[in-house]
Structures are given as structure tokens and as C-alpha cells.
Write an enzyme that holds these catalytic residues in place. Structure first.
Site, PDB file in Angstrom:
ATOM      1  N   ASP A 115     150.991  11.794   9.847  1.00 44.23           N
ATOM      2  CA  ASP A 115     151.622  11.288   8.627  1.00 44.23           C
ATOM      3  C   ASP A 115     150.650  10.481   7.758  1.00 44.23           C
ATOM      4  O   ASP A 115     149.614  10.008   8.222  1.00 44.23           O
ATOM      5  CB  ASP A 115     152.786  10.350   8.994  1.00 44.23           C
ATOM      6  CG  ASP A 115     154.012  11.112   9.490  1.00 44.23           C
ATOM      7  OD1 ASP A 115     153.894  12.303   9.829  1.00 44.23           O
ATOM      8  OD2 ASP A 115     155.088  10.489   9.545  1.00 44.23           O
ATOM      9  N   HIS A 165     156.048  14.032   2.707  1.00 42.36           N
ATOM     10  CA  HIS A 165     156.228  12.628   3.121  1.00 42.36           C
ATOM     11  C   HIS A 165     156.349  11.724   1.890  1.00 42.36           C
ATOM     12  O   HIS A 165     155.951  10.574   1.948  1.00 42.36           O
ATOM     13  CB  HIS A 165     155.066  12.214   4.018  1.00 42.36           C
ATOM     14  CG  HIS A 165     155.333  11.020   4.902  1.00 42.36           C
ATOM     15  ND1 HIS A 165     156.517  10.827   5.567  1.00 42.36           N
ATOM     16  CD2 HIS A 165     154.557   9.964   5.224  1.00 42.36           C
ATOM     17  CE1 HIS A 165     156.451   9.697   6.259  1.00 42.36           C
ATOM     18  NE2 HIS A 165     155.283   9.142   6.059  1.00 42.36           N
ATOM     19  N   HIS A 169     155.928   6.786  -0.624  1.00 42.12           N
ATOM     20  CA  HIS A 169     156.212   6.234   0.709  1.00 42.12           C
ATOM     21  C   HIS A 169     157.141   5.016   0.618  1.00 42.12           C
ATOM     22  O   HIS A 169     156.857   3.940   1.163  1.00 42.12           O
ATOM     23  CB  HIS A 169     154.906   5.834   1.406  1.00 42.12           C
ATOM     24  CG  HIS A 169     154.994   5.825   2.910  1.00 42.12           C
ATOM     25  ND1 HIS A 169     155.382   4.719   3.619  1.00 42.12           N
ATOM     26  CD2 HIS A 169     154.739   6.790   3.834  1.00 42.12           C
ATOM     27  CE1 HIS A 169     155.348   5.009   4.922  1.00 42.12           C
ATOM     28  NE2 HIS A 169     154.969   6.254   5.079  1.00 42.12           N
ATOM     29  N   HIS A 262     149.007   9.372  12.829  1.00 40.76           N
ATOM     30  CA  HIS A 262     148.724   9.183  11.401  1.00 40.76           C
ATOM     31  C   HIS A 262     147.282   9.553  11.064  1.00 40.76           C
ATOM     32  O   HIS A 262     146.363   9.118  11.769  1.00 40.76           O
ATOM     33  CB  HIS A 262     148.989   7.728  10.999  1.00 40.76           C
ATOM     34  CG  HIS A 262     150.440   7.352  11.070  1.00 40.76           C
ATOM     35  ND1 HIS A 262     151.075   7.096  12.255  1.00 40.76           N
ATOM     36  CD2 HIS A 262     151.382   7.224  10.095  1.00 40.76           C
ATOM     37  CE1 HIS A 262     152.360   6.809  12.015  1.00 40.76           C
ATOM     38  NE2 HIS A 262     152.563   6.882  10.716  1.00 40.76           N
TER      39      HIS A 262
HETATM   40 ZN   LIG Z   1     154.579   7.341   6.742  1.00 41.71          ZN
END
Ligand SMILES: [Zn+2]
Length: 294
Positions: A115, A165, A169, A262
């Protein structure tokens, strides 16, 4: 882009809210992303608590909204989008609005998900994945994809897949208006597709912090995206140390699971080092690499 300090505070607040009382006017993200939570309050399934409390990563390979702890069961704050009534019904063939908590094929497979990228660590992660013939799914921030189309194209051509995503954010996401959430999802998808070039497919939507709601899941389905959760939160974004990241993944992974890591949002050197240990371990354990259920 993601502010991890804020992230942490929100997670703490959410966890506190869950543990304290459902009557708090706080829809927490608890349990939105962890399959097989055994806690009706969701605290154990909260991403921030998963390394210590979650022992329940289940084998539900393609569970559809299986957790009973989805925020729809929590008291919604007054500012939250109340319903999905405004959303038109999904078209035939649309993806499920159930959060995917497993791999596409189940069995002894794993879905690696990254992510908050693309970012400076993405290329190193792609190098490692190639070394082990591993496939992964990248949940990208729209503007970051737009800023580095070459890496998005590299992700695609290497056979990995893409996930939306959002643009900014936002955390929490569910408190945004329906229109703003729609923008976050639709515009990010457009940016990722534009960066990836013709034929680029984006198949999932992952809410920042796992803050799924009935509303943003419906918006995702309208955009032909399936909500994507996870079963193993390595908490790599908090930089707990390489050993801790590896240990969490090794302890919590069950066949058919989805691992959250991530490739953006800060210094990801620990993630890269942990991945370098996890990939051979996964191979040695007999796992094959899969994509999430879509
Ligand atoms: Zn995130």
C-alpha cells in the site's frame, strides 16, 4: 502522503472506541480488514492491535464480508454517510461488495499486497518479487501513480496487479461526503489507469486504514472495484524492526491469506529487508503466490 502519526492516533482512537463501547459516536475501522475475527467488538481485529491480539487469521479464502465486525454494525456518527440509497444498483457482473479477505484460488497460496505507493522502495520490491517469481498487488495512491508512470508500467508488465488506494489517503474516510468519497475512489482509479497506459486494469479498492463503509464499498463496486482487506497486518509502516515484521507475517499467515505491507508512505527499508526474508520462507513453506479474490 499518509501521515503515519495521524494514522496511529486514529487507530488508537478507533481501538479505544471499539473497546470502550459501541455507543461511542465513532465508527472505528476495527475488524474491517481482518478475516476471522472472533471478537464482536472488533478490538482484537483492529489493524493496530493485530500483531499482539490477532491470532485468528482464518482460512476463509474468499470470504465475502465475512467479519461480523464490519463498521456497519457500529453506531455511525451523525456526519457519516448514512446509507447507500443514493447509489444506483451495481451493474450485472459487478464485483462483490464484500471485502475480500483471501486469495483467488485458496489452498496454500498467499496474496502479497503493498500500500501507499508507488514510492522510492517500489523498484526494490519489484526486484525481490522477480527474484522469487512472486506476484503481488499494489494499492496505489492516485497522484503518486501519476507522478511515476514508469513504475506503474513496470508493475503491470511484471504481471502484478493494481488496486485503488484513493487520491488523498483520507483518514477516516467514511466521514467524508458521498461525493468526496466517490472522487477519492474514481479519480485515483483514473490516475492509476492513465499512468499504467492502455489496457491497465485496477481490480480492487482498499480504504485507507481499512476504513470501509457500506457507502465507500458501494462506490467501489460502481467503479468495478472489489473492496480488499487483509488477514495479516505486518505493521511495517510503523517500522517495528525487520525481525518483528517477519515474525508477524510468519506467525499470522494462514493458507489463502492476504499480507499487508507498504511500498510507500515513508522509509520502507525495513519492509524491503523483511520481504527479502519472507519470500524464501514462503517458498520453503510451500506457498505459491496468488492475487486476492476479485
Ligand atoms: Zn494506506
Amino acid at each position: 502522503m499518509p501521515t503515519k502519526g495521524t494514522h496511529r492516533r486514529l487507530l488508537r482512537r478507533a481501538a479505544a472506541g471499539c473497546a470502550a463501547a459501541l455507543s461511542l459516536a465513532l465508527v472505528c475501522a476495527c475488524g474491517t480488514n481482518q478475516a476471522g475475527s472472533s471478537s464482536s467488538a472488533g478490538a482484537a481485529a483492529h489493524p493496530s492491535a493485530s500483531t499482539s491480539a490477532s491470532t485468528s487469521a482464518s482460512t476463509s479464502a474468499t470470504a465475502s464480508g465475512s467479519p461480523s465486525t464490519h463498521p456497519t454494525s457500529h453506531t455511525a456518527p451523525a456526519t457519516a454517510p448514512a446509507t447507500t440509497a443514493a447509489a444506483p444498483p451495481p451493474a450485472a457482473g459487478a464485483p462483490s461488495s464484500g471485502i475480500a479477505y483471501g486469495t483467488a484460488t485458496g489452498g496454500r497460496t498467499v496474496a502479497l499486497t503493498f500500500d501507499d505507493g508507488p514510492g522510492p522502495a517500489t523498484a526494490q520490491i519489484l526486484d525481490l518479487l522477480a527474484q522469487y517469481h512472486a506476484k503481488a498487488t499494489f494499492c496505489e495512491i492516485g497522484p503518486q501513480a501519476a507522478a511515476d508512470p514508469a513504475i506503474v508500467q513496470r508493475i503491470r508488465t511484471a504481471g502484478h496487479r493494481l488496486c485503488d488506494h484513493t487520491v488523498h489517503h483520507p483518514q477516516p474516510m467514511h466521514t467524508l461526503s458521498h461525493d468526496k468519497q466517490t472522487y477519492e475512489i474514481d479519480a485515483a482509479k483514473d490516475m492509476i489507469i492513465k499512468a499504467g497506459g492502455p489496457g491497465t486494469e485496477v481490480s480492487w479498492f482498499r480504504a485507507p486504514g481499512g476504513d470501509f463503509s457500506a457507502d465507500n464499498r458501494a462506490i467501489a463496486v460502481q467503479a468495478d472495484l472489489r473492496p480488499l482487506g487483509w488477514t495479516v497486518d505486518t505493521r511495517d509502516w510503523a517500522r517495528p524492526g525487520v525481525d518483528k515484521i517477519v515474525d508477524t507475517a510468519q506467525r499470522e499467515l494462514r493458507p489463502g491469506g492476504v499480507i499487508l505491507m507498504h511500498d510507500g508512505g515513508g522509509n520502507r527499508s525495513q519492509t524491503v529487508s523483511a520481504l527479502a526474508q519472507l519470500l524464501p520462507w514462503l517458498v520453503q513453506q510451500g506457498y505459491t503466490f496468488d492475487f486476492p479474490a476479485s
